[in-house]
Design a protein around this motif. Structure first.
Motif, PDB file in Angstrom:
ATOM      1  N   ALA A  71       2.246   8.316  -8.403  1.00 14.07           N
ATOM      2  CA  ALA A  71       3.666   8.038  -8.211  1.00 14.07           C
ATOM      3  C   ALA A  71       3.927   7.349  -6.875  1.00 14.07           C
ATOM      4  O   ALA A  71       4.738   6.429  -6.774  1.00 14.07           O
ATOM      5  CB  ALA A  71       4.464   9.336  -8.295  1.00 14.07           C
ATOM      6  N   ASP A  72       3.216   7.775  -5.838  1.00 13.11           N
ATOM      7  CA  ASP A  72       3.387   7.151  -4.522  1.00 13.11           C
ATOM      8  C   ASP A  72       2.890   5.715  -4.512  1.00 13.11           C
ATOM      9  O   ASP A  72       3.494   4.838  -3.879  1.00 13.11           O
ATOM     10  CB  ASP A  72       2.661   7.968  -3.451  1.00 13.11           C
ATOM     11  CG  ASP A  72       3.413   9.229  -3.065  1.00 13.11           C
ATOM     12  OD1 ASP A  72       4.508   9.459  -3.614  1.00 13.11           O
ATOM     13  OD2 ASP A  72       2.920   9.980  -2.204  1.00 13.11           O
ATOM     14  N   TYR A  73       1.798   5.460  -5.221  1.00 17.66           N
ATOM     15  CA  TYR A  73       1.312   4.073  -5.302  1.00 17.66           C
ATOM     16  C   TYR A  73       2.323   3.186  -6.035  1.00 17.66           C
ATOM     17  O   TYR A  73       2.531   2.025  -5.679  1.00 17.66           O
ATOM     18  CB  TYR A  73      -0.057   4.010  -5.988  1.00 17.66           C
ATOM     19  CG  TYR A  73      -1.205   4.344  -5.071  1.00 17.66           C
ATOM     20  CD1 TYR A  73      -1.411   3.622  -3.896  1.00 17.66           C
ATOM     21  CD2 TYR A  73      -2.093   5.384  -5.366  1.00 17.66           C
ATOM     22  CE1 TYR A  73      -2.460   3.930  -3.043  1.00 17.66           C
ATOM     23  CE2 TYR A  73      -3.145   5.695  -4.515  1.00 17.66           C
ATOM     24  CZ  TYR A  73      -3.325   4.965  -3.351  1.00 17.66           C
ATOM     25  OH  TYR A  73      -4.353   5.265  -2.489  1.00 17.66           O
ATOM     26  N   MET A  74       2.957   3.728  -7.044  1.00 17.53           N
ATOM     27  CA  MET A  74       3.999   2.974  -7.740  1.00 17.53           C
ATOM     28  C   MET A  74       5.154   2.650  -6.786  1.00 17.53           C
ATOM     29  O   MET A  74       5.709   1.550  -6.800  1.00 17.53           O
ATOM     30  CB  MET A  74       4.507   3.763  -8.941  1.00 17.53           C
ATOM     31  CG  MET A  74       3.483   3.896 -10.058  1.00 17.53           C
ATOM     32  SD  MET A  74       3.988   5.043 -11.358  1.00 17.53           S
ATOM     33  CE  MET A  74       5.366   4.175 -12.083  1.00 17.53           C
ATOM     34  N   GLY A  75       5.493   3.613  -5.931  1.00 18.58           N
ATOM     35  CA  GLY A  75       6.527   3.366  -4.934  1.00 18.58           C
ATOM     36  C   GLY A  75       6.131   2.276  -3.957  1.00 18.58           C
ATOM     37  O   GLY A  75       6.960   1.456  -3.551  1.00 18.58           O
ATOM     38  N   MET A  76       4.861   2.239  -3.580  1.00 22.04           N
ATOM     39  CA  MET A  76       4.379   1.188  -2.677  1.00 22.04           C
ATOM     40  C   MET A  76       4.534  -0.189  -3.314  1.00 22.04           C
ATOM     41  O   MET A  76       4.936  -1.161  -2.652  1.00 22.04           O
ATOM     42  CB  MET A  76       2.916   1.435  -2.310  1.00 22.04           C
ATOM     43  CG  MET A  76       2.696   2.645  -1.439  1.00 22.04           C
ATOM     44  SD  MET A  76       0.929   2.849  -1.081  1.00 22.04           S
ATOM     45  CE  MET A  76       0.791   4.624  -1.147  1.00 22.04           C
TER      46      MET A  76
END
Length: 237
Positions: A71-76
């Motif tokens: 999920a954090d990579y998607m935010g990046m």
């Protein structure tokens, strides 16, 4: 107008780019308006770096079922979309822009290299940092603090949806009082939610002040650069 700061890091929330739509990118009415104020700063001789969030596209896990790292990579990736939109708007206004990303994607942006970023700033280019710090579990506030320390920024200009830091939520409590100035120690002790602990500690340790102000009027960016009282200044005593 005379700028107070020579080199600034502007932290923009992703939500600010959505305008009234609250989702996506409102390019014509919102992004271009913000970028016109950024151009004013550059025209004053200020070196401007930008970190942008991704909340207008992706707010993280919508439930506890998704893996936090993914999920954090998607935010990046969402921050890169926003960085490219801001870069395009600034270029349309005649500025020289470089987008750098903490995760390598050389087909669309430069990899983040500290010395190259500083050199771009020295040449009057606006540098936009995408992908946060390049690792999950870190906020874009932390990315702002890290990049500000690395490039030697004089201040972080944190553009938000409220006109400073209050003792309680001004949207819920009409008697909320806005602070004119705070120390990082006070901010953390009172749990005022300006930024996360990692970001605040990095600013405190590196003596980087933070100006929190409202982006409702994008001209506040220029006013903040010139040292006007447009919000709350957080710095170590």
């Amino acid at each position: 107008m005379e700028p107070k700061y020579k080199r600034v890091l502007l932290k923009l929330s992703g939500e600010a780019l959505a305008g009234d739509g609250r989702f996506g990118i409102d390019y014509d009415d919102t992004v271009l308006t913000i970028c016109r104020s950024i151009k004013e700063c550059v025209d004053l001789g200020v070196e401007v770096a930008i970190v942008v969030g991704g909340g207008n596209i992706w707010r993280g896990r919508s439930s506890g079922k998704m893996d936090r790292t993914r999920a954090d990579y998607m935010g990046m990736l969402a921050t890169v979309i926003n960085a490219l939109a801001i870069g395009d708007a600034l270029e349309s206004l005649g500025l020289d822009v470089r987008v750098q990303t903490a995760i390598s994607m050389t087909a669309i942006a430069e990899p983040y290299i500290r010395n190259r970023a500083v050199r771009h700033l020295e040449k009057g280019r606006v540098v936009i940092f995408g992908c946060g710090v390049g690792s999950p579990f870190f906020s874009t506030d932390t990315a702002s603090s890290l990049r500000a320390a690395e490039i030697g920024a004089d201040i972080i200009l944190k553009a938000t949806l409220v006109d400073g830091v209050y003792d309680k939520d001004p949207h819920k409590f009409p008697d909320a009082v806005r602070y004119k100035e705070l120390s990082f120690t006070e901010m953390l002790e009172k749990d005022l939610g300006v930024m996360d602990l990692t970001a605040a500690t990095m600013c405190k340790d590196n003596h980087i002040p933070v100006m929190v102000f409202s982006l409702e009027d994008p001209a506040n960016i220029v006013r903040a650069v010139c040292g006007e009282d447009v919000g709350t200044i957080v710095k170590e005593a």
